[in-house]
Design a protein around this motif. Structure first.
Motif, short mmCIF file in Angstrom:
data_model
loop_
_atom_site.label_atom_id
_atom_site.label_comp_id
_atom_site.label_asym_id
_atom_site.label_seq_id
_atom_site.Cartn_x
_atom_site.Cartn_y
_atom_site.Cartn_z
N TRP A 123 4.83 7.04 -8.03
CA TRP A 123 4.28 6.67 -6.72
C TRP A 123 3.22 7.68 -6.28
CZ3 TRP A 123 7.04 3.93 -2.24
CH2 TRP A 123 7.67 2.77 -2.71
N LEU A 124 3.46 8.96 -6.57
CA LEU A 124 2.48 9.98 -6.19
C LEU A 124 1.17 9.76 -6.94
CD1 LEU A 124 1.89 12.59 -4.61
CD2 LEU A 124 2.78 13.88 -6.57
N ARG A 125 1.26 9.45 -8.22
CA ARG A 125 0.05 9.21 -9.02
C ARG A 125 -0.72 8.01 -8.48
NH1 ARG A 125 1.49 8.62 -15.03
NH2 ARG A 125 2.49 6.74 -14.22
N GLU A 126 0.00 6.94 -8.14
CA GLU A 126 -0.69 5.75 -7.61
C GLU A 126 -1.34 6.03 -6.26
OE1 GLU A 126 0.30 1.16 -6.20
OE2 GLU A 126 1.52 2.13 -7.76
N SER A 127 -0.65 6.79 -5.41
CA SER A 127 -1.23 7.09 -4.09
C SER A 127 -2.48 7.93 -4.23
CB SER A 127 -0.20 7.80 -3.21
OG SER A 127 0.06 9.12 -3.68
N PHE A 181 0.85 -1.19 0.00
CA PHE A 181 0.00 0.00 0.00
C PHE A 181 0.88 1.24 0.00
CE2 PHE A 181 -2.54 3.33 1.98
CZ PHE A 181 -3.72 3.24 1.25
N ILE A 182 0.94 1.92 -1.14
CA ILE A 182 1.72 3.15 -1.27
C ILE A 182 0.86 4.34 -0.85
CG2 ILE A 182 2.79 4.71 -2.94
CD1 ILE A 182 3.61 2.30 -4.53
N ARG A 183 1.44 5.21 -0.04
CA ARG A 183 0.67 6.37 0.42
C ARG A 183 1.61 7.53 0.72
NH1 ARG A 183 1.09 7.12 5.95
NH2 ARG A 183 2.05 5.40 7.11
N GLN A 184 1.02 8.72 0.77
CA GLN A 184 1.76 9.89 1.18
C GLN A 184 1.82 9.95 2.71
OE1 GLN A 184 0.83 13.60 -1.04
NE2 GLN A 184 -0.67 12.35 -2.15
N ALA A 185 2.92 10.45 3.23
CA ALA A 185 3.06 10.56 4.68
C ALA A 185 2.06 11.56 5.23
CB ALA A 185 4.48 10.98 5.03
N ALA A 244 6.81 2.35 2.65
CA ALA A 244 6.10 2.61 1.39
C ALA A 244 5.51 4.01 1.34
CB ALA A 244 5.01 1.56 1.16
N LEU A 245 6.27 5.00 1.84
CA LEU A 245 5.84 6.39 1.82
C LEU A 245 6.38 7.08 0.58
CD1 LEU A 245 6.46 7.40 5.55
CD2 LEU A 245 4.33 6.63 4.50
N VAL A 246 5.50 7.75 -0.15
CA VAL A 246 5.89 8.47 -1.37
C VAL A 246 7.01 9.46 -1.08
CG1 VAL A 246 5.09 10.05 -3.17
CG2 VAL A 246 3.59 8.21 -2.37
N ASP A 247 7.00 10.03 0.10
CA ASP A 247 7.93 11.09 0.46
C ASP A 247 9.39 10.66 0.45
OD1 ASP A 247 5.25 11.13 1.89
OD2 ASP A 247 5.83 13.22 2.13
#
Length: 216
Positions: A196-200, A92-96, A151-154
């Protein structure tokens, strides 16, 4: 183990094979991270061990310690991603969150200050050029790798910040391949951040909108 010190000459400069192969594997790590495969981590461990040997040869203890830390954190990341990919939803990719970003930033700032002082006062480390730069790269790399394991986009942005200091430090240490690879890293890291940002963001959309975004 003379093969660890094996080198070849390009334009009058000695290039260590460990530095070359280790950095090729490091580029592979970025590509594998883009694909979100768990192979990211064993490849990173192998590359870190080779770069550890190159750093010891170049008398760059700060960079050598960074590679040791990479091995430890990559082992944690390997375990974390393996466990997450076994779950029903996969990785699960996500933004912090705001709190997580503040923690990462605090770790970078405070960690750099503490490690820089260690580099200054521990004579056996022999940090001859800018202990603050070495400390920043050391801590920044650790923070980025930890964020990647979560798995943080940052984590991609943190790598960009590390690269900005890594190029002159590598050149100063005589690790010319490493310096060149930092430039390639920048391009690949920006591509990784975008993907990754687009997927999140797609995960945050309602299901009908998410399916529409995937097909366009």
């Amino acid at each position: 183990m003379n093969w660890l010190n094996a080198s070849f000459t390009v334009f009058g400069e000695h290039i260590l094979w460990t530095d070359l192969v280790g950095n090729v594997l490091s580029l592979g790590v970025v590509w594998l991270a883009l694909r979100k495969t768990v192979w990211t981590w064993p490849v990173q461990i192998t590359g870190a061990l080779l770069l550890l040997a190159a750093s010891l040869h170049a008398h760059a203890p700060g960079n050598a310690l960074k590679q040791v830390l990479f091995v430890v954190l990559a082992s944690y990341g390997w375990r974390s991603w393996t466990r997450r990919q076994r779950m029903e939803e996969g990785l699960f990719i996500r933004q912090a969150t705001v709190r997580e970003r503040l923690v990462l930033l605090a770790a970078l700032v405070v960690g750099t200050a503490v490690v820089a002082q260690l580099f200054v006062h521990l004579d056996w480390l022999k940090i001859a050029w800018s202990p603050w730069a070495n400390a920043y790269i050391f801590v920044g790399s650790a923070v980025a790798t930890f964020a990647q394991s979560r798995a943080l986009v940052d984590f991609w942005i943190i790598w960009v910040l590390v690269d900005l200091v890594g190029v002159p430090l590598a050149l100063k240490s005589g690790l010319y391949v490493s310096a060149a690879v930092y430039g390639i890293f920048f391009v690949m890291v920006m591509a990784g951040f975008r993907n990754w940002l687009r997927e999140s963001r797609q995960r945050d959309l309602p299901l009908p909108d998410r399916n529409k975004a995937v097909t366009t």
